[in-house]
Design a protein around this motif. Sequence first.
Motif, PDB file in Angstrom:
ATOM      1  N   ARG A   1       0.833  -1.204   0.000  1.00 42.12           N
ATOM      2  CA  ARG A   1       0.000   0.000   0.000  1.00 42.12           C
ATOM      3  C   ARG A   1       0.871   1.259   0.000  1.00 42.12           C
TER       4      ARG A   1
ATOM      5  N   SER B   1       2.441   1.723  -3.385  1.00 43.51           N
ATOM      6  CA  SER B   1       1.417   2.162  -4.353  1.00 43.51           C
ATOM      7  C   SER B   1       1.117   3.642  -4.188  1.00 43.51           C
TER       8      SER B   1
ATOM      9  N   ARG C   1       1.697   6.666  -6.949  1.00 43.06           N
ATOM     10  CA  ARG C   1       0.623   7.572  -7.383  1.00 43.06           C
ATOM     11  C   ARG C   1       1.068   9.030  -7.244  1.00 43.06           C
TER      12      ARG C   1
END
Length: 641
Positions: free
Chosen positions: A630, A633, A637
């Motif tokens: 997470r 990620s 982003r």
Amino acid sequence: MSQQNNAAFVWSIADLLRGPYKPHQYGSVILPFTILRRLDCVLEPSKQAVLDEAGKRGDGPGASVFLTKAAGQNFYNTSKFTLKSLLGDAAGIRANLLDYVHGFSENVRDIFDKFEFEKQLQKLDGENLLYLLTQRFAAVDLHPSAISNIEMGLMFEELIRKFAESSNETAGEHFTPREVIRLMVSVLLEPDTEALNEPGVVRSIYDPTAGTGGMLSTADEYLHGQNPQARLVMFGQEINGESYAICKADLVIKGQDINNIVLGDTLTDDGFSGQTFDYCLSNPPFGVDWNKQKPAVLKEHDEQGFNGRFGPGLPRVSDGSLLFLLHLVKKLRPKAKGGGRAGIVLNGSPLFTGAAGSGESEIRRYLLENDLLEAIIALPTDMFYNTGIATYVWIIDNDKRPERRGVVQLIDGTGFSHKMRKSLGSKRKELGTDDIETIVELYGSLNQSDVSKTFKNDDFGYRTITVERPLRLNWALTPERWATALTAKPLSSLAGRVAPRARIETTTDLGAFTKQLKQALMDADLTLTAAQLKSLLSALSERDDTAPVITNAKGAPEPDPELRDTENVPLGEGIHDYFAREVLPHAPDAWIDESKTRIGYEIPFTRHFYKYVPPRPLEEIDADLERLVREISELLREVEA
């Protein structure tokens, strides 16, 4: 002024050297000048008496005896100069200073020789620093009335420590951490606490790898702390010239007999041959080969056996530390005269290196079967200046107390330390006073715990048995086996020759096969010697579990070298009981070759203190992985945005 402040004051003179000298070179100037000033002060009261005696005796035979007596020391100086009087002739400072140094008796003069003091004087004079440096040292009061031998010794040790710290790259060669020595000394002297507190008690201590004398000095400091009236007579040998000079100077400063420190290689030239001592301490170099000393060591081993130092065995040439251990065993005062104790720092290799019958195993066997090994203490890693490896203190005693006879105590001291605020080379941890006290208490109590365990001597022993399995073969003459056979060295003369036309199918009848093979070779016009035929028969064979057992002329089964195996059987267990339980169920046709059985000893220290740590639950690991995914990620982003 404390010894630290005294040392700091003397070391501050090194500021004069800044520029011409690098920091790691300061010790080569500061230490010999400190020694010179101390000796200058010590000899001051008897200066005129020595000069008068020298005027009467000249260089005649036996003059040194009278000069030593006139000096009231075990050394003297016949030069007319003192350090202060040298300042009266600035132009002649170098020549006069050399005259002064050359005026010392030989047992002191070699200290300055090993420091290459004459070269230092030449360099200092060339840099216009010699007069100024002499002036600064002449102003330092190091007279025994101002600074006692004990205080001077502590000050000199502080200077040595500063010297070692300023040359981190070689600190480990010269300097054993003081807290490690304090631990060794505390454990070594612990059983004799009562006797050592008697007024006027005298004991001897010896270090065959003396370095700068740290172990001897710390032992002396410890004993005087326990009993100011005790006297420790110190002996040592050192191979490095400058370290020898520092060590000898340290003893001069403490008022010890400086003739008890000798220069030389302990392994090849024992400086105290035939002498024994109450206590021995040593920190030999870790993992250093002894190839250079090999001829002398082998000669002593072969010619003197157990009458020499190395009778029990010789370790592999790549690590000579066990040779120093054997040397210490020989240096212990005999049991009939009260016995002796030794402490030596070793790396992990001597605990287990070497199979049964090897030199290392035989040395361990000698120690344990003669009940010489009392305890082994594992030190924390990262304790030494030039290595972070695991180290161990071995305690040797040739006259154990009744409660320790026949047993060895293992102490896991790896958890007793704290991190240093500033690392020194590889040294990142140190033993605090409480750590030392805890380990000494563990040693003294002999109680069983998670960090202290006691074992019988023979718990470390085993017998290595050789397990044989019968040889089972078949033979065949095929092009494939023939090609393989010709790669064997005895058959190299047949290289390129094609296989005989006759093809002999696989058989387990060696007699019939040999007869057919000879005929096939004759038909192919090939003549082989008996040795070549034997080699060819071997090369044309293959192992066959279904074939009959090959036997020798006496009908006994031939062993198969490829199936040969060894098993280590604890000394406390019967060989045949072990064999019946562990081997026969898996290999019913196996047997023991009794002629190859060997006795071995090893000390699997870490195994006895191993603590199983269960792996983390899979759920925890999965949760951590998901969290990391997470986070990655989210970072991706942000980059894309």
